[in-house]
Design a protein around this motif. Structure first.
Motif, short mmCIF file in Angstrom:
data_model
loop_
_atom_site.label_atom_id
_atom_site.label_comp_id
_atom_site.label_asym_id
_atom_site.label_seq_id
_atom_site.Cartn_x
_atom_site.Cartn_y
_atom_site.Cartn_z
N LEU A 4 0.85 -1.19 0.00
CA LEU A 4 0.00 0.00 0.00
C LEU A 4 0.89 1.24 0.00
CD1 LEU A 4 -2.81 1.40 0.40
CD2 LEU A 4 -2.35 1.25 2.86
N SER A 5 0.61 2.18 -0.92
CA SER A 5 1.36 3.43 -1.00
C SER A 5 0.39 4.58 -0.80
CB SER A 5 2.05 3.57 -2.36
OG SER A 5 2.96 2.50 -2.57
N ASP A 10 9.87 8.10 19.93
CA ASP A 10 10.51 7.25 18.89
C ASP A 10 9.46 6.30 18.31
OD1 ASP A 10 10.19 5.99 21.29
OD2 ASP A 10 12.00 4.77 21.11
N LEU A 11 8.62 6.85 17.44
CA LEU A 11 7.52 6.08 16.87
C LEU A 11 7.96 5.35 15.61
CD1 LEU A 11 4.51 8.54 17.23
CD2 LEU A 11 5.26 6.74 18.79
N ILE A 12 7.38 4.20 15.41
CA ILE A 12 7.55 3.43 14.18
C ILE A 12 6.17 2.97 13.73
CG2 ILE A 12 9.83 2.59 14.85
CD1 ILE A 12 8.48 -0.10 15.49
N PHE A 13 6.07 2.52 12.48
CA PHE A 13 4.85 1.82 12.05
C PHE A 13 5.27 0.44 11.56
CE2 PHE A 13 6.23 3.92 8.23
CZ PHE A 13 5.85 3.10 7.18
N TYR A 14 4.59 -0.54 12.10
CA TYR A 14 5.01 -1.94 11.97
C TYR A 14 4.98 -2.44 10.53
CZ TYR A 14 4.60 -2.22 17.04
OH TYR A 14 4.75 -2.03 18.39
N GLU A 15 4.04 -1.97 9.73
CA GLU A 15 3.86 -2.51 8.39
C GLU A 15 4.77 -1.86 7.36
OE1 GLU A 15 1.46 -1.10 10.14
OE2 GLU A 15 0.18 -2.74 10.84
N SER A 16 5.83 -1.20 7.81
CA SER A 16 6.70 -0.46 6.91
C SER A 16 7.38 -1.38 5.91
CB SER A 16 7.76 0.30 7.71
OG SER A 16 8.70 0.90 6.85
N LEU A 17 7.41 -0.93 4.64
CA LEU A 17 8.12 -1.64 3.58
C LEU A 17 9.21 -0.76 2.98
CD1 LEU A 17 5.28 -3.51 1.66
CD2 LEU A 17 6.95 -4.45 3.24
N HIS A 18 9.71 0.21 3.76
CA HIS A 18 10.78 1.07 3.28
C HIS A 18 12.06 0.27 3.15
CE1 HIS A 18 8.94 5.06 3.26
NE2 HIS A 18 8.27 4.69 4.34
N GLU A 31 14.38 5.13 7.90
CA GLU A 31 13.33 5.97 7.31
C GLU A 31 11.95 5.53 7.76
OE1 GLU A 31 11.81 7.49 2.90
OE2 GLU A 31 13.50 6.09 3.10
N GLY A 32 11.77 4.24 7.92
CA GLY A 32 10.48 3.75 8.38
C GLY A 32 10.36 3.75 9.88
N MET A 33 11.47 3.87 10.61
CA MET A 33 11.44 3.77 12.06
C MET A 33 11.24 5.13 12.72
SD MET A 33 14.27 2.03 14.53
CE MET A 33 14.06 1.98 16.31
N PHE A 34 12.05 6.09 12.39
CA PHE A 34 11.96 7.40 13.03
C PHE A 34 11.40 8.39 12.03
CE2 PHE A 34 15.59 5.15 14.94
CZ PHE A 34 15.11 5.02 16.23
N ILE A 35 10.12 8.65 12.12
CA ILE A 35 9.42 9.43 11.11
C ILE A 35 9.51 10.92 11.36
CG2 ILE A 35 7.79 7.60 10.58
CD1 ILE A 35 5.85 8.81 12.50
N TYR A 36 10.00 11.33 12.55
CA TYR A 36 10.05 12.75 12.87
C TYR A 36 11.47 13.29 12.89
CZ TYR A 36 5.20 12.30 14.37
OH TYR A 36 3.86 12.09 14.40
N GLY A 37 12.39 12.65 12.19
CA GLY A 37 13.79 13.03 12.30
C GLY A 37 14.11 14.44 11.87
N GLU A 38 13.50 14.96 10.81
CA GLU A 38 13.84 16.28 10.28
C GLU A 38 12.62 17.18 10.17
OE1 GLU A 38 15.78 15.71 6.59
OE2 GLU A 38 17.54 14.71 7.45
N LEU A 86 4.14 6.76 2.81
CA LEU A 86 4.26 5.49 3.51
C LEU A 86 4.03 4.34 2.54
CD1 LEU A 86 2.37 6.18 6.85
CD2 LEU A 86 4.77 6.53 6.31
N LYS A 87 4.88 3.37 2.62
CA LYS A 87 4.73 2.11 1.88
C LYS A 87 4.63 1.00 2.91
CE LYS A 87 7.25 3.68 -2.21
NZ LYS A 87 8.37 3.41 -3.14
N SER A 88 3.45 0.46 3.04
CA SER A 88 3.19 -0.51 4.09
C SER A 88 2.64 -1.80 3.51
CB SER A 88 2.21 0.05 5.13
OG SER A 88 0.95 0.29 4.52
#
Length: 477
Positions: free
Chosen positions: A74-75, A113-121, A126-133, A152-154
């Motif tokens: 899913l994109s 330090d939020l992540i989304f489990y279904e990440s396909l990055h 990039e998929g783990m820390f979404i608020y870095g910049e 997001l690509k999940s």
């Protein structure tokens, strides 16, 4: 040297102006200095022993790009936002130029330090820390709002059992990577219905029907030590509900298949003894198989279930194949020569079922006629069909123009049957002797072939109608 000393007072007069320009401050300088003097961005903002930090999570759906069935990816383009209260970032606006809020880079303060489990990055960070910049906004009461736009690509588990009338549900789950519920709680942002955020996000293939969010607690085992008790982690799940727009698949896949299936039924309208019927039904069967190969790329590949459209195509291929077998059977029975004796059970069935399919045995001068319409009999010796030019003179016509060559009198004496075939050595081999007139059993075989042909037509139409109603009703299932 004396000249330099004379100009020195003038230089001293100019220095204070430059010093004032260098020392100019913004209205945020004192505030930022007061707030971030000794601020530790690695420390979670819990200022009292036993307190638990609550973070509200929200997400806005901008655009649904694609849901790829083969890769189950899913994109989506979304806006992700987290809200929490930092007890160290509170101030009185009256003491700092009435500043009530300011924006600052996320790297300058603490953020979850939020992540989304279904990440396909491809890149794990990039998929783990979404608020870095990203940039955060801080209010005077200590509330921090941190948001970022992301593609997001999940992973999304797809159920294709009802393709192309299917609906899918794809979850995007956020949680902290290291913090359990003992001191951290991630919840859905309060007071946000969240269902208004998808109205314009649909694309050409999928329609977004809902985008709800809910909070759940999940035990999770961290590390390889199986003896340790799993910790409880809070999660916020955003569920994207999709419904496929089936117009494309219905117009370019379902309709041609349905058309070929009903065209095969017209093979029964050709004469029973016409050999082109077999070629006609076989051509339709070949066209259907070739068409099935062409659309195989558009049907999702999955070993978990067979899609509804695939089941219908398989049923259609079987029906058209059955139609070909029916045509061959009727053609074979219709052209049986005199040398073959019709089975008693088949003859009885055809005589009883003939009126049901429109072929009634009629009476003429007290004698039973097999057909109520004109038909040219075949030659009794060769079993071949009589010439069309001589067919009108082979028998006498009654006042209604009906042929009497098809008369069958059960009480007529047995007629001589040509010898030669080894399968029928004498006339006593048949329970029902051939009728008089020399036509033998040829017309009986022709009658049974026509009756069976019409029976096959009714059976095929009923089966095809049931399959058509089933596939059309599947979109409401």
């Amino acid at each position: 040297m004396p000249r330099i000393l004379l100009h020195l007072p003038l230089l001293l007069l100019l220095l204070p102006c430059d010093a004032k320009a260098v020392a100019a401050k913004t209205i945020y300088d004192d505030l930022l200095t007061s707030l971030f003097d000794g601020y530790n961005s690695n420390a979670m903002p819990i200022c009292k022993q036993g307190d638990r930090l609550e973070v509200g999570q929200d997400m806005l759906l901008y655009q649904l790009f694609d849901l790829d069935e083969p890769t189950q990816m899913l994109s989506v383009d979304v806006w992700i936002e987290s809200t929490w209260r930092d007890c160290r970032l509170m101030w009185d606006p009256a003491g700092f130029n009435n500043v009530t809020e300011f924006a600052i880079k996320s790297e300058e303060l603490w953020y979850p330090d939020l992540i989304f489990y279904e990440s396909l990055h491809g890149n794990f960070e990039e998929g783990m820390f979404i608020y870095g910049e990203s940039t955060a906004r801080v209010r005077s009461d200590g509330w921090v709002k941190l948001g970022a736009q992301a593609l997001l690509k999940s992973f999304c588990r797809i159920d294709i059992s009802r393709f192309p009338y299917d609906s899918q549900r794809c979850n995007i789950t956020f949680s902290s990577w290291t913090k359990d519920t003992s001191n951290f709680l991630l919840t859905r942002k309060a007071g946000d219905a969240n269902d208004h955020a998808f109205e314009s996000a649909s694309n050409g293939e999928w329609e977004v029907t809902g985008f709800p969010a809910f909070t759940q607690l999940t035990p999770r085992q961290i590390g390889v030590d199986e003896s340790a008790e799993p910790a409880i982690y809070s999660e916020v799940v955003f569920q994207l509900r999709l419904r496929r727009k089936y117009l494309f698949h219905q117009a370019y896949m379902l309709f041609p298949c349905m058309l070929l299936a009903w065209l095969a039924a017209f093979s029964f309208f050709l004469p029973t003894e016409c050999g082109e019927r077999i070629a006609y039904s076989t051509t339709i069967l070949l066209s259907l198989v070739v068409f099935l190969l062409l659309i195989a790329d558009n049907i999702p590949r999955s070993g978990d279930a067979v899609p509804v459209l695939g089941v219908y195509f398989c049923l259609t291929v079987c029906l058209v194949g059955l139609c070909t077998l029916m045509v061959i059977a009727a053609y074979n029975i219709s052209l049986k020569p005199n040398d073959f004796c019709p089975p008693a059970w088949l003859t009885a069935c055809c005589y009883r079922l003939g009126p049901l399919v429109g072929f009634r045995a009629t009476h003429h001068n007290g004698r039973v006629k097999l057909l109520s319409f004109r038909m040219n009999p075949r030659s009794p010796t060769s079993g071949a069909r009589a010439d069309q030019g001589d067919g009108d003179n082979d028998g006498t016509k009654d006042d209604e123009g009906q042929d009497e060559n098809l008369d069958c009198d059960a009480g007529t004496e047995e007629a001589a049957i040509p010898t030669a075939p080894t399968i029928m050595t004498n006339k006593s081999a048949c329970r029902h002797p051939p009728p008089e007139g020399g036509s033998g059993f040829a017309n009986t075989w022709r009658y049974m072939g026509i009756v069976l042909d019409r029976m096959f037509f009714v059976i095929y139409c009923l089966l095809n109608l049931v399959a058509t109603i089933w596939i059309l009703a599947s979109r409401r299932g």
